[in-house]
Design an enzyme around this catalytic site. Structure first.
Site, PDB file in Angstrom:
ATOM      1  N   GLU A   1       0.798  -1.227   0.000  1.00 44.26           N
ATOM      2  CA  GLU A   1       0.000   0.000   0.000  1.00 44.26           C
ATOM      3  C   GLU A   1       0.834   1.283   0.000  1.00 44.26           C
ATOM      4  OE1 GLU A   1      -3.418   0.208  -0.149  1.00 44.26           O
ATOM      5  OE2 GLU A   1      -3.484  -1.982  -0.340  1.00 44.26           O
TER       6      GLU A   1
ATOM      7  N   SER B   1     -32.360 -25.496  52.986  1.00 46.60           N
ATOM      8  CA  SER B   1     -31.600 -25.644  54.244  1.00 46.60           C
ATOM      9  C   SER B   1     -30.143 -25.253  54.116  1.00 46.60           C
ATOM     10  CB  SER B   1     -31.637 -27.097  54.686  1.00 46.60           C
ATOM     11  OG  SER B   1     -32.952 -27.486  54.929  1.00 46.60           O
TER      12      SER B   1
END
Ligand SMILES: [Zn+2]
Ligand SMILES: [Zn+2]
Length: 762
Positions: A70, A331
């Site tokens: 690029e 419980s």
């Protein structure tokens, strides 16, 4: 010329001040496991997969490929490349083809940040922004921005998203062929779609690879290997492992990105599989949901988090997180109550408690089995999860002190509801999460010290309450020993024949209406919490903690902890050993024949000598008893009789259990007996209550009391007038009179009690 450059610089700073650079890219939130493997990614608010690529994930090969392709002079120009701009301008002027590479990487970043149409004016704007970027950021940061924003078609942005969604790997693991592929797609993201035209993409890729050979960018061998790679990538789903876990963290920390966690992916997947298979086997019982939380006790780290058996199961609300759901704990809070009672010197493991029917101001708990046992040791009462002893213990330690401990252990719902809670709290009359319970049990594995469960590798604010003490080390050890006993009624039938029972301390729980089955266990290595039920809240007869939840708990321990060293908790030095009388659990008296060994805390545990028997003067033929006031000169002897509490003797009379009873007191006795401690206690009607009755048809009301064990006769008085004499526990009735009514009763020892009630017509 010098003036022009100076003018440009002045202009740049003016613009720079007026139009400051704003980089506000929103990235997909990602969550990583303990090895920093990405386990879950989320779409951004604008529905993009835009995962932030970190600097270390941009490997040299990737940089080299991009820069060569690029912008060869990326490292040398200040944001724009005058030569390529000149060339592009020249080409455009003579109507030649548009040359690629006119834009630098920096200018491409500008366009990705602020997309604009391609006009000459905008071109100048882009150049200004490019200068700005170069002014404020390093070259590496500009590259990073490029890799983060570059489009890959559809809603995929950035090389990390593309790398994960097409190649299922992190960018630093990409091969050269894959790197080249990912650098050419952004040039034409709409026509080069991976999975659709891979052949075309591969041809383009190979074209570039050929150029790389010619220009010597990469070694020939590397390029040969890259060309041999066939491109067969297709779009894949974003990683969405441990979805409940990740959604929970995302809801807590929406702005933290990335989130590094302690999740152990291998354990997570094993436990998930076990849970899913297990719940599948329960479908015929109409049970469809479960949740499991696994904590590493060494680090307090959350290692596995299964919010439901299958997140994708829409029919059974699989998305609901059962670990955060507020449910009744059954419980499972009892061990904390027993531990606190031990620390307060109210009991030890061998202390005898009474499991008999009691009315706690209108609250009359029953046991799960609906039977009462009578005398029971504290350890058996906890191991069998009896309700009456637990409620009585909570009453003695005090509701507020129990609640304040739970608040310290981050029980948020209990803290919110504390004004509404009563003694039924210890039987499950409150709201908790599986996370709360696992946190509490993890503190039992940590010598009673509570610390927040660790989700994050990086410290967060919630880590502050490190090491809040819930119980002493001694109490924790005693509770752990009780919860380890394998001979327990909550162990599923014939369990030992089919399963290797691991050495684990565990407690089960079943909520009222059988909506929740719990089983929470711990050893030195792990704390594991299992909840089983239905998210719909539907109760099922089979939902019993021991039967339904414990087998999965043990399966998980057997899988996670199979080969670990079998260490076990050691008794702390503060805990000492003594002999106690088995009738009461207190230090033995001269008449205590049966003695057992018990652990206790010196200076704290009960130290009163046992008085399970008491000495009484009786006549030679045992027909009457005497006190010192009526003791005759001769014709008497001493005898020992059981020294029972009022409740226990009432229970024995009610259930027909025979025991030695003290003969009736001498009728010749003139002493006024003032020992009110054992006076009969009126249980019906209720003291200070208002009764509204039908004038035409007044109901019959029952008279009932609890009397001491030696009592043979009860005398009832209505408004101070004698009404009837009965045996203790004999049912008798009366018709209430209007207004204030005094109801009194006296036993055959002369001890009396009185209550008042208010009677009104409808
Ligand atoms: Zn004794
Ligand atoms: Zn007497």
């Amino acid at each position: 010329m010098g003036k022009l450059i100076f003018g440009c610089i002045v202009l740049f700073f003016c613009f720079n001040w007026t139009y400051p650079l704003k980089l506000q890219a929103e990235y997909s939130q990602i969550i990583l496991d303990k090895d920093s493997t990405l386990i879950h990614a989320y779409l951004t608010k604008d529905d993009k997969w835009r995962l932030k690529t970190e600097l270390h994930e941009i490997i040299p090969q990737l940089k080299k490929t991009l820069i060569y392709k690029e912008d060869k002079y990326f490292y040398y120009h200040p944001g724009i490349n005058p030569i390529s701009i000149g060339r592009a301008f020249f080409n455009n002027l003579f109507q030649m083809r548009t040359t690629s590479g006119a834009s630098t990487i920096t200018m491409q970043v500008v366009r990705l940040l602020e997309p604009k149409s391609r006009t000459y004016l905008n071109k100048f704007w882009e150049m200004f922004r490019a200068f700005q970027l170069e002014w404020y950021y390093t070259k590496e940061e500009i590259l990073q921005l490029y890799f983060n924003l570059v489009p890959y078609g559809g809603n995929v942005e950035g090389i990390k998203s593309a790398s994960l969604l097409y190649f299922d790997k992190m960018p630093q693991k990409l091969s050269l062929a894959e790197i080249v592929t990912l650098t050419i797609i952004p040039n034409r993201p709409t026509s080069l779609v991976m999975g659709k035209n891979n052949d075309l993409i591969q041809r383009e890729r190979d074209k570039w690879l050929t150029r790389f050979v010619k220009e010597g960018v990469f070694p020939k061998k590397a390029i040969r290997n890259a060309k041999a790679e066939i491109l067969n990538a297709t779009r894949q789903e974003a990683p969405q492992k441990a979805p409940h876990f990740c959604n929970h963290l995302r809801s807590l920390y929406p702005d933290q990105n990335p989130i590094f966690t302690h999740l152990h992916l291998e354990k997570q997947e094993k436990v998930q599989q076990l849970t899913q298979n297990y719940v599948r086997r329960l479908a015929h019982l109409n049970i469809y949901n479960a949740a499991v939380l696994v904590i590493n006790n060494r680090t307090h780290a959350v290692e596995a988090y299964i919010g439901s058996p299958d997140f994708t199961d829409k029919k059974n609300a699989g998305e609901v997180d059962g670990i955060q759901a507020i449910r009744s704990p059954g419980s499972t809070l009892k061990p904390l109550a027993y531990g606190l009672a031990f620390d307060k010197g109210m009991l030890t493991a061998k202390t005898i408690l009474a499991d008999v029917p009691i009315d706690f101001n209108g609250f009359e708990p029953e046991n799960f089995s609906r039977n009462f046992i009578g005398k029971v040791t504290a350890e058996e009462a906890l191991a069998r999860s009896l309700n009456i002893p637990a409620v009585k213990i909570l009453q003695e330690i005090g509701l507020n002190s129990f609640i304040s401990k739970l608040k310290r252990a981050n029980f948020r719902q209990i803290s919110l509801d504390q004004k509404k809670l009563g003694l039924s709290l210890v039987l499950g009359g409150c709201g908790v999460t599986l996370e709360n319970l696992v946190g509490m049990y993890a503190s039992f594995a940590h010598r009673g010290k509570y610390s927040t469960l660790q989700y994050f590798k990086t410290a967060t604010k919630s880590d502050k309450n490190e090491n809040t003490s819930l119980l002493s080390e001694a109490a924790t050890y005693v509770i752990t020993n009780i919860l380890t006993q394998a001979q327990r009624p909550d162990l599923p039938n014939a369990f030992e024949n089919t399963f290797r029972v691991p050495r684990v301390a565990w407690k089960t729980g079943t909520s009222f209406g059988r909506r929740d089955a719990w089983s929470i266990g711990y050893n030195e290595h792990y704390t594991v919490g299992v909840w089983i039920g239905n998210f719909s809240g539907e109760g099922v007869n089979h939902l019993v903690g021991g039967e339904i939840a414990t087998p999965l708990l043990f399966e998980i321990f057997n899988t996670l902890d199979y080969n670990s060293p079998k260490n076990w908790f050691r008794a702390p030095e503060s805990l000492q050993v003594r002999w106690v009388c088995s009738e009461t659990g207190l230090p033995p008296n001269s008449f205590c024949k049966n003695q057992v060994v018990d652990s206790y805390l010196p200076l704290i545990s009960p130290s009163k000598r046992c008085e399970h028997l008491r000495e009484v003067f009786i006549s030679e033929n045992a027909s009457e008893s005497y006190c010192l006031a009526c003791l005759p000169n001769k014709g008497y002897r001493k005898a020992m009789y059981p020294n029972l509490s009022v409740e226990l003797s009432a229970f024995y009379q009610l259930t027909g259990i025979t025991h030695d009873r003290i003969p009736p007191h001498s009728s010749a006795c003139t002493r006024l007996i003032d020992n009110q401690e054992e006076a009969p206690k009126i249980t019906s009607p209720s003291a200070d209550k208002q009764y509204i009755i039908d004038r035409e048809d007044p109901p019959q009301m029952q008279l009932q009391c609890k009397a001491a064990h030696e009592v043979r006769k009860i005398y009832w008085y209505l408004n101070e007038k004698f009404y009837k004499a009965t045996r203790p526990n004999q049912a008798i009735f009366f018709t209430p009179e209007l207004g204030l009514m005094k109801i009194g009763c006296t036993d055959d020892q002369g001890r009396q009690s009185q209550i008042t009630i208010q009677v009104q017509y409808e």
